[in-house]
Design a protein around this motif. Sequence first.
Motif, PDB file in Angstrom:
ATOM      1  N   MET A 285     -28.465 -66.936 -69.931  1.00  0.00           N
ATOM      2  CA  MET A 285     -27.020 -67.685 -69.515  1.00  0.00           C
ATOM      3  C   MET A 285     -26.843 -66.114 -68.578  1.00  0.00           C
ATOM      4  N   LYS A 286     -27.332 -64.993 -69.476  1.00  0.00           N
ATOM      5  CA  LYS A 286     -27.292 -63.575 -68.437  1.00  0.00           C
ATOM      6  C   LYS A 286     -27.359 -63.346 -66.794  1.00  0.00           C
ATOM      7  N   GLN A 287     -28.724 -63.982 -67.205  1.00  0.00           N
ATOM      8  CA  GLN A 287     -30.022 -64.160 -65.678  1.00  0.00           C
ATOM      9  C   GLN A 287     -28.732 -65.515 -64.979  1.00  0.00           C
ATOM     10  N   ARG A 288     -28.466 -66.038 -64.992  1.00  0.00           N
ATOM     11  CA  ARG A 288     -27.513 -67.527 -64.580  1.00  0.00           C
ATOM     12  C   ARG A 288     -26.351 -66.938 -63.784  1.00  0.00           C
TER      13      ARG A 288
ATOM     14  N   VAL B 146     -25.520 -72.627 -60.952  1.00  0.00           N
ATOM     15  CA  VAL B 146     -26.162 -72.113 -61.511  1.00  0.00           C
ATOM     16  C   VAL B 146     -25.468 -72.685 -62.993  1.00  0.00           C
ATOM     17  N   LYS B 147     -25.050 -74.143 -63.135  1.00  0.00           N
ATOM     18  CA  LYS B 147     -25.089 -74.737 -64.365  1.00  0.00           C
ATOM     19  C   LYS B 147     -24.892 -73.644 -65.532  1.00  0.00           C
ATOM     20  N   LEU B 148     -23.712 -72.710 -65.135  1.00  0.00           N
ATOM     21  CA  LEU B 148     -23.336 -71.923 -66.706  1.00  0.00           C
ATOM     22  C   LEU B 148     -21.938 -73.039 -67.246  1.00  0.00           C
ATOM     23  N   THR B 149     -22.314 -72.912 -68.262  1.00  0.00           N
ATOM     24  CA  THR B 149     -21.235 -74.122 -69.397  1.00  0.00           C
ATOM     25  C   THR B 149     -19.940 -73.168 -68.648  1.00  0.00           C
ATOM     26  N   ASP B 150     -18.687 -73.837 -68.756  1.00  0.00           N
ATOM     27  CA  ASP B 150     -16.850 -72.974 -68.788  1.00  0.00           C
ATOM     28  C   ASP B 150     -17.001 -71.940 -68.126  1.00  0.00           C
TER      29      ASP B 150
ATOM     30  N   VAL C 213     -35.109 -70.658 -65.078  1.00  0.00           N
ATOM     31  CA  VAL C 213     -34.558 -69.810 -63.817  1.00  0.00           C
ATOM     32  C   VAL C 213     -35.414 -69.774 -63.138  1.00  0.00           C
ATOM     33  N   LEU C 214     -36.575 -70.679 -63.414  1.00  0.00           N
ATOM     34  CA  LEU C 214     -37.861 -70.380 -61.938  1.00  0.00           C
ATOM     35  C   LEU C 214     -36.969 -71.736 -61.387  1.00  0.00           C
ATOM     36  N   THR C 215     -36.532 -72.552 -61.894  1.00  0.00           N
ATOM     37  CA  THR C 215     -36.501 -73.906 -60.882  1.00  0.00           C
ATOM     38  C   THR C 215     -35.167 -73.816 -59.984  1.00  0.00           C
ATOM     39  N   LEU C 216     -34.119 -72.722 -61.027  1.00  0.00           N
ATOM     40  CA  LEU C 216     -33.132 -72.246 -60.329  1.00  0.00           C
ATOM     41  C   LEU C 216     -32.911 -71.559 -59.348  1.00  0.00           C
TER      42      LEU C 216
END
Lengths: 571, 348
Positions: A454-457, A434-438, A488-491
């Motif tokens: 970020m929380k939703q990811r 989901v492309k969260l950094t670190d 988020v939709l794209t994800l």
Amino acid sequence: MADPTTAVRAAGGPRTFAWNPALVIGLVMLGVIAIVAVAAPLAMGGQATGIGGTPNLGSTPEHPLGTDTLGRDMLARTLVATQSTVLMAAIATGLSAAAGIAFGVAVWLAPRRIREIGLRAIEFAVSYPTMLVAIIVAAILGQGVVQVVIAIAVANIAGFARLTANLAAKIASSEYVSTARLMGVPAHRIALRHVLPNMAEPTLILIAGAFSGALVEISGLSFIGLGAQTPAFDWGTLLNDGLSKIAVNPVVILGPAVALTFTSLAALLVGDGLAAAANPRSNTTRARLERIEGEPAVQDADAVLVADGITVRHGVTGRTLVDDVSFSIRRGEVLGIVGESGSGKSVTASVVGRLLGEGLSASARRLQLGGTDLLGRVPERTLAEKMAFVYQDPGTALNPALILGIQLSDVLRIRLRHSRRGAFGILLAGFRAVKLTDPEGRLRQYPHQLSGGMKQRAMIASAMSVKPELLIADEPTTALDVTVQREVLTLLKRLNEESGTAVLFISHDLGVVRALCDRVLVMKDGRIVERIDDVRSLSQETVTHPYTKQLLAATPVVSVPVAADQDEVTA
Amino acid sequence: MSTTSTETPSAPGPGAPLEPGAPRAASLAGAWRRFLLRRAGGLVVNLALLVLVTFLIVQLIPGDPATAIAGENATLAQVELVRTQLGLDQPVIVQLGQYLLGVVQGDFGDSFRYRVPSLDVVGAAVPYTMTITVVSVVLLLVIGIALGMAVGVATRGDRRRWLDLAFTGATGVISSVPTYVFATGLVVVFAVTLRILPPAYSPAYDFGTAAILPIAALTIGGACSVARIVRRETAVILEQDYMRTARGWRLPALSLYAKHMLPNLLTTALTLAGIILTALLGSALITEAVFAWPGLGGVIVQAIAIDKDYPVIRAAVFVIGLISLVITLVIDIVLGLLDPRTLGEQRG
């Protein structure tokens, strides 16, 4: 998933004062105490102070609570002492309430710097035990009734000042006060007309508590010899006198002990009752989900999810929230349910997810997920691995007291029996997807350290980590701002295509739904009013229900290209 | 699962080299540093205020403090002796300077009655008070939280109304009984009637046995108050979105309540614990009288009511105040460990 009853209640006109048993009983008890306080010294004054009876009697018909060392009737002494004890507590409470509220309001009205200092002073005073403050005052002023009243009054001022300042701050930032300010209403008028009246309820509750506290503390000071001095007497001194005879004649402590408890309980009941009256609890029933027989409305052999005839009623009022809703979702398909708030879309999702809210009862002819009958008994583990959820507000859906690694890995470790290391590995892979950094660092972070997107990811990563057959996304983009919504939709679209997980997507926004979903159901007042099977050619001409036409007319066109991650959603 | 993480942010894992300049997950080190600095500053200010307050105890006595302290029947010489002993014959500013100098060296003056440094008199009593207070607070929190949580979970969404009523009624009545009344009742039952526990402290009894009744008296009422609050808080937390999320993960009851609910409950419970502990310290001062417990309560009451022993009063007030401050600080640090959101708050 909003509970409609609360919404109705919130909209239901002005607050009414709800009488309750605690309040009534408490007030009656206080009434009895008041009558005794007035009448007893007149009726029994002589009996309570007259010397000459038999000393140190136990319980006799003539003296049910015995007599003290000077032969005075303990029942009479207890009842007569009501006046002095209650009066002292009431005066002390009144003084501290008046001084504390005045100080709190003054601090709030003062210029910024003075306010800061005042608030600090209040915090300082509150952090000391009331009893220590009282002892300091007693050390300065000496022993006696007046001194004790002043001591307890001084000791309780800080509590009132803090409550007042806190409430004032809360009310000061409220909209009606800002409006009044903008309209140029002077500060003292705001305080009198807007701030003080709105503080009445919590202040009354605090007064009840403070009265009980003052009663116990004043009697306590008398009990240890810092309060009323002979020949004056209150419940505390009576208890102290009794204590010296406790080994030979324990019945003499009964009077003051019961009197103190009774009065303290009365104040507690009134405080509790006031709190309950201000915030009445609703009646609810347990959530129920049952099967009803009937002709199936859905025939879909290769569907992952079949929901046939979902009906939901409110347990107490019997109002129908969802009425005979049927649909199916195939593998890899995204089904959208769109409708305004209160249309029953979230409740429908909660039935499918077997997370029905308290107070609702649901029924369905058939509810089947990938071969599992959801209407029967399903092992929790099966539920945990077959479906996952993404909720509306990632800010409240994550536990604020646990780091992400701990809370998001629980389902993997407990329900899917992964090792700790294995679970973290799956989560890390999810975080990268989901492309969260670190990602490693995120595992050790608390939710409040992440932004909403970020929380939703992270939430989506966690949901996908169990490789569910069905993902239920209940307004997953509503609480996010527009750019984050698109991401988020794209994800979601990408994960849906990669994993083949079926998605039930709930939204009030037809634009969002048509950008993501393969098929769309339109719900209104608990019913499906329109089924849109061909989303791509959706237009005013292809829909029939007037409500859908309205929705469509109010929605700008949104499309989600699905070729690659980097693609933007165009609005 | 340590939650301190005061070290530097994580080193990137082996499989995931971090691109330079990529945003890193922030750690809590900064928040902790600011929190501890602020609290250290607050502690210094509070200590200064405490010293000032104890100094003013004598100064604020109405009329002539020396006459008041020496008593009505004192001779002129006795009054003057008190005056010199407390330094009241000097200008206020000099008195304050001398007092400060003494306090820094742990010297509050000699006790009038015992003729030894007053801090020694107070110091001898501190362990007695702290033993019963600390044990009571730990018991009270454990019992109160467990009971409140159990009842809160059992009665969620208006289940088991009878339990709700019984719990509210019983805890209401018990928490209304003042601790010293409760203590007296315990003495009547266990020491006078059943004769299984000592009625009061005495070197003749085993310390542990003698401490049972005082601790019980301080614990039971408080535990009921805590249980009431925890129960209400439990009901609130059960309605939170994150609990629904946990239910959505189909977690078993133990994990749901012990792991996902309890930490959120502890924030409230510990905030309460600070208030309760300082209040309990006050109750202990009075309850000690029931058991002739040789703690701070006895010392301070004797010093005020009988001896007018102001050096001891000053030392005792200072020590009790200091204990309150330390307790508040320790609890705020524990709170920070449990729930780092509290670090940012402007407190104390």
